[in-house]
Write an enzyme that holds these catalytic residues in place. Sequence first.
Site, PDB file in Angstrom:
ATOM      1  N   SER A   1      -2.962  -7.554   2.945  1.00 24.80           N
ATOM      2  CA  SER A   1      -3.171  -7.458   4.393  1.00 24.80           C
ATOM      3  C   SER A   1      -3.589  -8.826   4.941  1.00 24.80           C
ATOM      4  O   SER A   1      -3.194  -9.214   6.031  1.00 24.80           O
ATOM      5  CB  SER A   1      -4.276  -6.438   4.706  1.00 24.80           C
ATOM      6  OG  SER A   1      -3.931  -5.175   4.219  1.00 24.80           O
TER       7      SER A   1
ATOM      8  N   HIS B   1       0.843  -1.200   0.000  1.00 23.36           N
ATOM      9  CA  HIS B   1       0.000   0.000   0.000  1.00 23.36           C
ATOM     10  C   HIS B   1       0.881   1.254   0.000  1.00 23.36           C
ATOM     11  O   HIS B   1       0.638   2.206  -0.739  1.00 23.36           O
ATOM     12  CB  HIS B   1      -0.877   0.067   1.260  1.00 23.36           C
ATOM     13  CG  HIS B   1      -1.940  -0.995   1.367  1.00 23.36           C
ATOM     14  ND1 HIS B   1      -2.082  -1.783   2.477  1.00 23.36           N
ATOM     15  CD2 HIS B   1      -2.928  -1.363   0.508  1.00 23.36           C
ATOM     16  CE1 HIS B   1      -3.108  -2.598   2.303  1.00 23.36           C
ATOM     17  NE2 HIS B   1      -3.648  -2.370   1.132  1.00 23.36           N
TER      18      HIS B   1
ATOM     19  N   ARG C   1      -2.707  -5.887  -8.390  1.00 20.89           N
ATOM     20  CA  ARG C   1      -1.569  -6.772  -8.155  1.00 20.89           C
ATOM     21  C   ARG C   1      -1.446  -7.833  -9.242  1.00 20.89           C
ATOM     22  O   ARG C   1      -0.362  -8.146  -9.693  1.00 20.89           O
ATOM     23  CB  ARG C   1      -1.707  -7.451  -6.788  1.00 20.89           C
ATOM     24  CG  ARG C   1      -1.374  -6.524  -5.654  1.00 20.89           C
ATOM     25  CD  ARG C   1      -1.912  -7.032  -4.356  1.00 20.89           C
ATOM     26  NE  ARG C   1      -3.363  -6.982  -4.375  1.00 20.89           N
ATOM     27  CZ  ARG C   1      -4.124  -7.212  -3.328  1.00 20.89           C
ATOM     28  NH1 ARG C   1      -3.579  -7.579  -2.187  1.00 20.89           N
ATOM     29  NH2 ARG C   1      -5.436  -7.111  -3.403  1.00 20.89           N
TER      30      ARG C   1
ATOM     31  N   LYS D   1     -15.831  -6.797   6.146  1.00 22.09           N
ATOM     32  CA  LYS D   1     -14.810  -7.849   6.249  1.00 22.09           C
ATOM     33  C   LYS D   1     -14.387  -8.136   7.693  1.00 22.09           C
ATOM     34  O   LYS D   1     -13.436  -8.884   7.904  1.00 22.09           O
ATOM     35  CB  LYS D   1     -13.574  -7.448   5.442  1.00 22.09           C
ATOM     36  CG  LYS D   1     -13.787  -7.482   3.939  1.00 22.09           C
ATOM     37  CD  LYS D   1     -12.480  -7.148   3.257  1.00 22.09           C
ATOM     38  CE  LYS D   1     -12.620  -6.977   1.753  1.00 22.09           C
ATOM     39  NZ  LYS D   1     -11.433  -6.309   1.194  1.00 22.09           N
TER      40      LYS D   1
HETATM   41  P1  ADP Z   1     -10.002  -3.522  -0.065  1.00 20.78           P
HETATM   42  O1  ADP Z   1     -10.685  -4.148   1.083  1.00 20.78           O
HETATM   43  O2  ADP Z   1     -10.682  -2.296  -0.598  1.00 20.78           O
HETATM   44  O3  ADP Z   1      -9.535  -4.458  -1.155  1.00 20.78           O
HETATM   45  P2  ADP Z   1      -7.242  -3.317   0.707  1.00 20.78           P
HETATM   46  O4  ADP Z   1      -6.709  -2.598   1.892  1.00 20.78           O
HETATM   47  O5  ADP Z   1      -7.065  -4.785   0.667  1.00 20.78           O
HETATM   48  O6  ADP Z   1      -8.725  -2.884   0.628  1.00 20.78           O
HETATM   49  O7  ADP Z   1      -6.655  -2.689  -0.611  1.00 20.78           O
HETATM   50  C1  ADP Z   1      -6.833  -1.353  -0.965  1.00 20.78           C
HETATM   51  C2  ADP Z   1      -6.276  -1.128  -2.345  1.00 20.78           C
HETATM   52  O8  ADP Z   1      -4.871  -1.347  -2.322  1.00 20.78           O
HETATM   53  C3  ADP Z   1      -6.819  -2.065  -3.431  1.00 20.78           C
HETATM   54  O9  ADP Z   1      -6.904  -1.340  -4.643  1.00 20.78           O
HETATM   55  C4  ADP Z   1      -5.751  -3.127  -3.534  1.00 20.78           C
HETATM   56  O10 ADP Z   1      -5.733  -3.712  -4.823  1.00 20.78           O
HETATM   57  C5  ADP Z   1      -4.499  -2.290  -3.305  1.00 20.78           C
HETATM   58  N1  ADP Z   1      -3.405  -3.100  -2.792  1.00 20.78           N
HETATM   59  C6  ADP Z   1      -3.434  -4.006  -1.807  1.00 20.78           C
HETATM   60  N2  ADP Z   1      -2.225  -4.578  -1.624  1.00 20.78           N
HETATM   61  C7  ADP Z   1      -1.394  -3.996  -2.526  1.00 20.78           C
HETATM   62  C8  ADP Z   1      -0.012  -4.180  -2.884  1.00 20.78           C
HETATM   63  N3  ADP Z   1       0.721  -5.101  -2.283  1.00 20.78           N
HETATM   64  N4  ADP Z   1       0.505  -3.396  -3.846  1.00 20.78           N
HETATM   65  C9  ADP Z   1      -0.276  -2.498  -4.494  1.00 20.78           C
HETATM   66  N5  ADP Z   1      -1.588  -2.305  -4.233  1.00 20.78           N
HETATM   67  C10 ADP Z   1      -2.140  -3.038  -3.269  1.00 20.78           C
END
Ligand code: ADP
Length: 164
Positions: free
Chosen positions: A132, A21, A94, A45
């Site tokens: 995450s 992130h 990703r 979630k």
């Molecule tokens: P959500 O519950 O909305 O998917 P996340 O916190 O899992 O929330 O992810 C938020 C955003 O960050 C999403 O667009 C996800 O694809 C992106 N994201 C998550 N992990 C990564 C990563 N390792 N690298 C780049 N983007 C990421």
Amino acid sequence: MPASKQIAIYPGSFDPITNGHLDLIRRAANILDHVVVATLRHDTKHPLFTTEERMEMISQATSDLPNVSVDSFDGLLVDYAQERGARLILRGIRAVSDYEYELQMALMNRQLSKELETLFIPASEQYSYLSSRIVKEVSRLGGDVSALVPAPVSARLSAKHSSL
Ligand code: ADP
């Protein structure tokens, strides 16, 4: 050339924020005027961390970035974006598997608001496996996640799992 500032909302669960992130936030902050990292308040979630904890961790991790701020929101993302004066939604991709869901969300948001554009940024290769969910799983089982998340997040994960 429009004079308005390019403000983007980066919405997500961030439960917790990972180095993936953060990489995306840094890269976006380089090309945009302002990035608002916005955590979802009522996340279906069932997050491990409270909204306040998630926001604190994001604030700590982005404190060196002057054009990044942290917030939380409820309800429709399009309404929140309008409230914040943002016309861009930022999402990370990703793998191809992310794309189908992300495209569906982007098209739905476009349907709800013609003003709003979704900007997809590809994850850096070294973080393309990172989520995450996997960080929480590894940490819960006692694995070392210090290379995957900022140090304060790693400490909070250990504390959280030892108190559960
Ligand atoms: P959500 O519950 O909305 O998917 P996340 O916190 O899992 O929330 O992810 C938020 C955003 O960050 C999403 O667009 C996800 O694809 C992106 N994201 C998550 N992990 C990564 C990563 N390792 N690298 C780049 N983007 C990421």
